[in-house]
Design an enzyme around this catalytic site. Structure first.
Site, short mmCIF file in Angstrom:
data_model
loop_
_atom_site.label_atom_id
_atom_site.label_comp_id
_atom_site.label_asym_id
_atom_site.label_seq_id
_atom_site.Cartn_x
_atom_site.Cartn_y
_atom_site.Cartn_z
N ASP A 111 -8.11 -5.57 -0.12
CA ASP A 111 -8.44 -6.31 -1.05
C ASP A 111 -8.07 -7.70 -0.79
OD1 ASP A 111 -9.66 -4.20 -2.51
OD2 ASP A 111 -7.71 -3.64 -3.14
N HIS A 147 0.71 -1.31 -0.05
CA HIS A 147 -0.03 0.01 -0.03
C HIS A 147 0.90 1.31 -0.07
CE1 HIS A 147 -3.28 2.87 1.01
NE2 HIS A 147 -4.04 1.84 0.44
#
Ligand code: CMC
Length: 428
Positions: A363, A306
């Site tokens: 996700d 991320h």
């Protein structure tokens, strides 16, 4: 300016820039006068060090793995709140009273139907179109159907457009699904919750009664909460940039949906589940870990890493737990969950992932739950868009009300040709 300024020395000329402090998080250097003072721009592709706006909505501490909405930690909201309440919080800044929540939910419920002619609009798409392609088109078309709420200078029209977007997006998403499987559209029902209504519009058919499983409804609501907002990510910044020109909110949200679709952003949930299915068995994990580490192979572990979190994504923590619970409650034993758990375990101890601080993101586990509920992978990013619409709308409203707001217009480091004369075709 004293200590609270940063000095820049360029071409023998010094200039000073104020340091601004937020309520929490890194200070920012106010460089708005930099170009005027020095004639130089800053260079920051991907905005890794640039705050593009001031905001009071969401705060992330990527090193600590903290996500706050209006100050409230995401795990508390996911465990104790619901999506309607969170939507009110994001839009208005405070948790609602019982009466405020009832009024807000009632307003949203009464805006869930879409113009009947919008159904005709779907029929222009191929049945095998990706539902995100359909979402981009249909949401973009909303300004043609709801023109009476496109004047962004009118606060009432802004409010109506905000309610319409949040209320109609589940209907539009469910219609995209129904169209792709060739089933009739299902109208919204006002006696159902926001999430229950979405499930009903998605999974019910006119031929028989559909009962909403409370386990599925709760899991879906949690997934919506966890995807509702995430400060200035790519799609939110897209919404703000589109909105900064004065574009209408329906057009701005359509731009956000288009950006979200990318596999580095919201499209990663579909890619993550496809990857887990492709791995298929825990024995094949080392092969994929090796590929992810190979610089010559473009493969990345989807659902890992991320831009902001250099720690465990707090949303992934909630979802990892929820995945186990939901699959157990639904009596589903998907071997993909074992692959996901083992992959996470191996990656979290592998020096490559440890050194680069690559952890599972939101996700990684969401797809396992969505698949157990019965959604095809192509719908995963649509569900992300549905939930994120409230965040986009809240951020868009904040931007429009901000007196400092200007049209977004980044500068560039130009490395192309300098001026040269045109050569006629016959002489080339
Ligand atoms: N697998 C393998 N290596 C990775 C991964 C990954 N998933 N993510 C980053 N790296 C490596 C990357 O190769 C780079 O290595 P090096 O420094 O040796 O060149 C280093 O880690 C830093 O990566 P980056 O691409 O410079 O970092 P970024 O902040 O630009 O990208 C990201 C963040 C999310 C785009 C990236 O981690 C990624 O592509 N992850 C997979 C896609 C994904 O799961 N996206 C969902 C993000 S969360 C939900 C959302 O935002 O919608």
């Amino acid at each position: 300016m004293g200590d609270s300024s940063a000095k820049v020395e360029l071409g023998g000329k010094a200039s000073e820039y104020k340091i601004l402090s937020g309520s929490v998080g890194p200070d920012v250097i106010d460089i708005r006068k930099l170009y005027g003072n020095t004639g130089a721009f800053t260079y920051d592709p991907g905005f890794t060090s640039t705050a593009s706006c001031e905001s009071k909505i969401t705060f992330i501490d990527g090193d600590q793995g903290v996500l706050l909405h209006r100050g409230y930690p995401i795990d508390q909201l996911a465990e104790q709140s619901n999506f309607m309440e969170l939507s009110y919080l994001l839009l208005n800044g405070e948790l609602p009273s019982k009466a405020e929540l009832e009024k807000f939910s009632g307003t949203i419920t009464r805006h869930t139907m879409v113009h009947e002619q919008l159904a005709q609009f779907y029929r222009g798409f191929r049945r095998d179109a990706h539902p995100m392609a359909v979402m981009c088109g249909v949401v973009g078309a909303l300004s043609a159907f709801y023109h009476d709420s496109t004047d962004i200078a009118d606060p009432h029209q802004r409010l109506v457009a905000s309610h319409r977007l949040i209320a109609k997006i589940p209907t539009i998403a469910a219609m995209a699904y129904k169209y792709s499987v060739g089933q009739p559209f299902v109208y919204p029902k006002n006696n159902l919750s926001y999430t229950g209504n979405f499930l009903n519009m998605t999974f019910s058919v006119p031929a028989e009664e559909y009962e909403i499983d409370p386990v599925v409804e709760a899991a879906m609501d949690k997934i919506f909460i966890l995807h509702a907002d995430h400060e200035q990510n790519a799609s939110t910044s897209t919404v703000r940039l589109a909105g900064s020109s004065g574009a209408n909110p329906f057009a701005c949200i359509a731009a956000g949906i288009a950006c979200l679709w990318g596999p580095a952003h919201g499209g990663a949930n579909e890619a993550a589940l496809n990857m887990l299915r492709e791995i298929g068995h825990i024995d094949r994990i080392p092969e994929y870990i090796a590929r992810a580490k190979n610089k010559d192979d473009p493969f990345r572990l989807m659902g890992f890493g991320h831009r902001v979190y250099k720690n465990y994504d707090p949303r992934a923590k909630v979802l990892g737990k929820a995945a186990t619970e939901v699959l157990a409650k639904l009596g589903k034993n998907d071997p993909i969950l074992d692959v996901a758990r083992k992959l996470e375990e191996i990656a979290l101890t592998d020096p490559y992932f440890v050194e680069k601080k690559l952890y599972p993101n939101v996700d990684f586990y969401s797809g396992v739950i969505l698949s157990a509920i019965g959604f095809p992978t192509t719908m995963f990013t649509v569900l992300f868009a549905l939930a994120r619409t409230v965040g986009w709308v809240a951020q868009w409203n904040e931007m429009i009300a901000d007196p400092e707001q200007k049209i977004g217009r980044p500068r560039q480091l130009y490395t192309g040709h300098t001026q040269r004369d045109y050569v006629p075709l016959t002489q080339r």
